[in-house]
Design a protein around this motif. Structure first.
Motif, PDB file in Angstrom:
ATOM      1  N   ARG B  49       0.828  -1.214   0.000  1.00 42.87           N
ATOM      2  CA  ARG B  49       0.000   0.000   0.000  1.00 42.87           C
ATOM      3  C   ARG B  49       0.862   1.264   0.000  1.00 42.87           C
ATOM      4  O   ARG B  49       0.398   2.329  -0.418  1.00 42.87           O
ATOM      5  CB  ARG B  49      -0.951   0.002   1.193  1.00 42.87           C
ATOM      6  CG  ARG B  49      -2.090  -1.034   1.017  1.00 42.87           C
ATOM      7  CD  ARG B  49      -2.780  -1.312   2.331  1.00 42.87           C
ATOM      8  NE  ARG B  49      -3.283  -0.100   2.946  1.00 42.87           N
ATOM      9  CZ  ARG B  49      -4.455   0.446   2.659  1.00 42.87           C
ATOM     10  NH1 ARG B  49      -5.260  -0.131   1.800  1.00 42.87           N
ATOM     11  NH2 ARG B  49      -4.832   1.551   3.255  1.00 42.87           N
ATOM     12  N   ASN B  52       1.756   2.507  -3.892  1.00 47.55           N
ATOM     13  CA  ASN B  52       0.931   3.441  -4.669  1.00 47.55           C
ATOM     14  C   ASN B  52       0.392   4.579  -3.796  1.00 47.55           C
ATOM     15  O   ASN B  52      -0.594   5.228  -4.121  1.00 47.55           O
ATOM     16  CB  ASN B  52      -0.204   2.712  -5.401  1.00 47.55           C
ATOM     17  CG  ASN B  52      -1.290   2.219  -4.473  1.00 47.55           C
ATOM     18  OD1 ASN B  52      -1.071   2.121  -3.273  1.00 47.55           O
ATOM     19  ND2 ASN B  52      -2.449   1.934  -5.026  1.00 47.55           N
ATOM     20  N   LEU B  54      -1.093   4.773  -0.904  1.00 50.12           N
ATOM     21  CA  LEU B  54      -2.268   4.705  -0.032  1.00 50.12           C
ATOM     22  C   LEU B  54      -1.847   4.854   1.429  1.00 50.12           C
ATOM     23  O   LEU B  54      -2.640   5.206   2.283  1.00 50.12           O
ATOM     24  CB  LEU B  54      -3.026   3.386  -0.225  1.00 50.12           C
ATOM     25  CG  LEU B  54      -3.829   3.259  -1.521  1.00 50.12           C
ATOM     26  CD1 LEU B  54      -4.581   1.939  -1.558  1.00 50.12           C
ATOM     27  CD2 LEU B  54      -4.797   4.411  -1.698  1.00 50.12           C
ATOM     28  N   ARG B  87       0.144   6.703  -9.534  1.00 47.61           N
ATOM     29  CA  ARG B  87      -1.178   6.071  -9.466  1.00 47.61           C
ATOM     30  C   ARG B  87      -1.726   5.745 -10.844  1.00 47.61           C
ATOM     31  O   ARG B  87      -2.559   4.853 -10.987  1.00 47.61           O
ATOM     32  CB  ARG B  87      -2.133   6.978  -8.697  1.00 47.61           C
ATOM     33  CG  ARG B  87      -1.793   6.937  -7.222  1.00 47.61           C
ATOM     34  CD  ARG B  87      -2.940   7.381  -6.393  1.00 47.61           C
ATOM     35  NE  ARG B  87      -2.652   7.156  -4.987  1.00 47.61           N
ATOM     36  CZ  ARG B  87      -3.045   7.968  -4.024  1.00 47.61           C
ATOM     37  NH1 ARG B  87      -3.728   9.047  -4.306  1.00 47.61           N
ATOM     38  NH2 ARG B  87      -2.764   7.682  -2.777  1.00 47.61           N
ATOM     39  N   MET B  92      -4.319  -1.402  -8.584  1.00 47.56           N
ATOM     40  CA  MET B  92      -4.398  -2.157  -7.349  1.00 47.56           C
ATOM     41  C   MET B  92      -5.701  -2.949  -7.289  1.00 47.56           C
ATOM     42  O   MET B  92      -6.756  -2.464  -7.685  1.00 47.56           O
ATOM     43  CB  MET B  92      -4.320  -1.224  -6.146  1.00 47.56           C
ATOM     44  CG  MET B  92      -4.248  -1.989  -4.830  1.00 47.56           C
ATOM     45  SD  MET B  92      -3.560  -0.949  -3.534  1.00 47.56           S
ATOM     46  CE  MET B  92      -2.935  -2.164  -2.405  1.00 47.56           C
ATOM     47  N   PHE B  94      -8.041  -5.092  -4.527  1.00 44.36           N
ATOM     48  CA  PHE B  94      -8.189  -5.150  -3.079  1.00 44.36           C
ATOM     49  C   PHE B  94      -8.835  -6.456  -2.619  1.00 44.36           C
ATOM     50  O   PHE B  94      -9.585  -7.088  -3.356  1.00 44.36           O
ATOM     51  CB  PHE B  94      -9.078  -3.993  -2.603  1.00 44.36           C
ATOM     52  CG  PHE B  94      -8.519  -2.624  -2.910  1.00 44.36           C
ATOM     53  CD1 PHE B  94      -7.758  -1.945  -1.977  1.00 44.36           C
ATOM     54  CD2 PHE B  94      -8.768  -2.014  -4.130  1.00 44.36           C
ATOM     55  CE1 PHE B  94      -7.242  -0.688  -2.250  1.00 44.36           C
ATOM     56  CE2 PHE B  94      -8.259  -0.751  -4.418  1.00 44.36           C
ATOM     57  CZ  PHE B  94      -7.502  -0.092  -3.468  1.00 44.36           C
TER      58      PHE B  94
END
Lengths: 196, 253
Positions: B49, B52, B54, B87, B92, B94
């Motif tokens: 995470r 990218n 987050l 990004r 991504m 999840f």
């Protein structure tokens, strides 16, 4: 009157809600103070303030304008808390998914968060709408010829209190029951794509 | 190894006083499939995470295809422009799919290309159709996510990520929320991506998948990379005692 006040309240409420969740302190802090001030004081006082005190600062409003503004600001403050809750209720994963796709904060809010928050806040917003309708009676105290006010006039003129106020009561109910039915219809309408 | 597309150097991250990543360094080549394994709470999800953006971090640096992420300053990100580029390049997937429930499958896939890459609708929909075809869901594209099974939703999420034409895709436990009978269909799509040369970092507990698809397996333990290597080396001849203990726990059943 109700619709005008609600329109102001919806727009103001959304702006205040977005301000209050801003990461910028200079925006967030004054908005929070403003919302708490409005929520912490009675509507009647705010209406009087707008109509009788603001002219001292050179802002003279017609009774209708003052009423609209007062109701709009008051309900805007309450709705901003509803909206803030709605925005917070959208799962954090939604924001992460949008961000990881490269969407900006504004795009995420507009396309992902607000459309979902909107569905969450419809029922409480509808309730505020109905209660705003009832509060328009308060506005008569700043000399708008409102239902209550007219009723009072006629009643004190004719002394037929029971008949006059019964009529006023019936008029209110006739308008507000369809209004709350409308709210329920709206709820169902907007919940459709999620309910499937 | 080909020239690295991702270079993580001495990455450190804390939540308050708890340090979850300790000086993690890892370089990933173009087209490489890296599977990250480790116990819950070892920091493996936090690690990907960070890549990218987050998660912010306090020490080290991350370089993705020449764009840099740097440690957070006083409550502010330092590199907004680079984060935006990263990004766009890094997709991504999840654990909880995170599809947009108010949009159809097709809209889920076309939204970002239209809004972020400014494609016109027609182009985005053509691309989305072929991606949905690729994950075997073309006939479901007018449904809402809530009408699909978990496995189907995760395949849509993969298509949504691919629609941005990323150079790297991060998978954060993509099958952990699925019923067992749906794990296979998602892994099959991921296998296809690996075959097509996609660079992938996969956090997973699917050891069979790791052994079969990974170019490299990385074992993270208490916020550190304890051991890494080709799957055969890690699974058949782990060097570290803690790696052996972890593998014997997860491979027992």
């Amino acid at each position: 009157m109700t619709f005008g006040g609600m329109a102001i309240a919806l727009v103001l409420g959304l702006c205040l809600a977005l301000g209050r969740i801003s990461t910028r302190l200079w925006l967030r802090a004054p908005v929070a103070v403003f919302v708490e001030l409005i929520r912490g004081s009675p509507l009647l006082l705010q209406l009087f303030y707008i109509y009788y005190v603001l002219p001292a600062f050179g802002l003279k409003l017609t009774p209708i304008m003052a009423g609209l503004l007062g109701l709009g600001i008051n309900y805007g403050a309450y709705l901003s808390e509803v909206f803030r809750g709605g925005i917070a209720a959208v799962s954090h994963g939604q924001r992460e998914a949008a961000e990881s796709l490269g969407m900006s904060a504004g795009q995420t809010m507009r396309f992902i968060i607000l459309p979902q928050a909107w569905r969450i806040v419809i029922p409480p917003t509808g309730n505020y709408f109905v209660s705003l309708f009832k509060d328009t009676a308060l506005v008569s105290t700043i000399s708008i010829a409102e239902l209550m006010f007219q009723g009072q006039l006629i009643a004190s003129d004719t002394f037929r209190y029971m008949r006059i106020y019964s009529i006023v009561f019936v008029i209110y109910v006739v308008i507000s029951i369809p209004a709350s039915m409308g709210v329920r219809w709206l709820e169902r309408h907007f919940n459709r794509p999620l309910a499937r | 190894m080909a020239a690295p597309i991702i270079e993580v150097k001495s990455l450190s991250k804390s939540y308050g006083v708890v340090q979850v990543l300790k000086e993690v360094s890892l370089a990933i080549g173009k087209g490489e499939v890296v599977v990250v394994i480790g116990a819950s709470g070892s920091g493996k999800s936090t690690f990907i995470r960070c890549i990218n953006g987050l998660e912010t971090f306090q020490g080290g640096s991350i370089l993705v295809d020449g764009y840099a992420l740097t440690p957070e300053g006083r409550g502010r990100r330092s590199n907004v422009a680079d984060l935006k580029e990263i990004r766009r390049e890094v997709g991504m997937v999840f654990q909880q799919f995170n599809l947009f429930p108010h949009k159809t499958v097709l809209e889920n896939v076309t939204l970002a290309p239209i809004q972020v890459r400014k494609w016109d609708r027609k182009k985005a929909e053509t691309a989305a159709r072929s991606l949905l075809e690729r994950v075997g869901l073309r006939d479901q594209m007018h449904k809402f996510p809530g009408q699909l099974s978990g496995g189907q939703q995760q395949r849509v999420a993969i298509a949504r990520s691919l629609a941005m034409e990323p150079r790297v895709i991060l998978f954060d436990e993509p099958t952990s929320a699925l019923d067992p009978e749906m794990v296979g269909e998602v892994l099959e799509v991921m296998r296809g991506l690996a075959r097509d040369g996609m660079t992938m970092i996969v956090v997973t507990h699917e050891m069979g998948f790791a052994r079969e698809v990974a170019d490299r397996v990385v074992y993270i333990d208490h916020g550190r990379i304890l051991e890494q290597g080709p799957p055969a080396a890690i699974f058949d001849a782990p060097q570290e005692e803690r790696t052996r203990a972890f593998l014997s726990r997860v491979l027992k059943h």
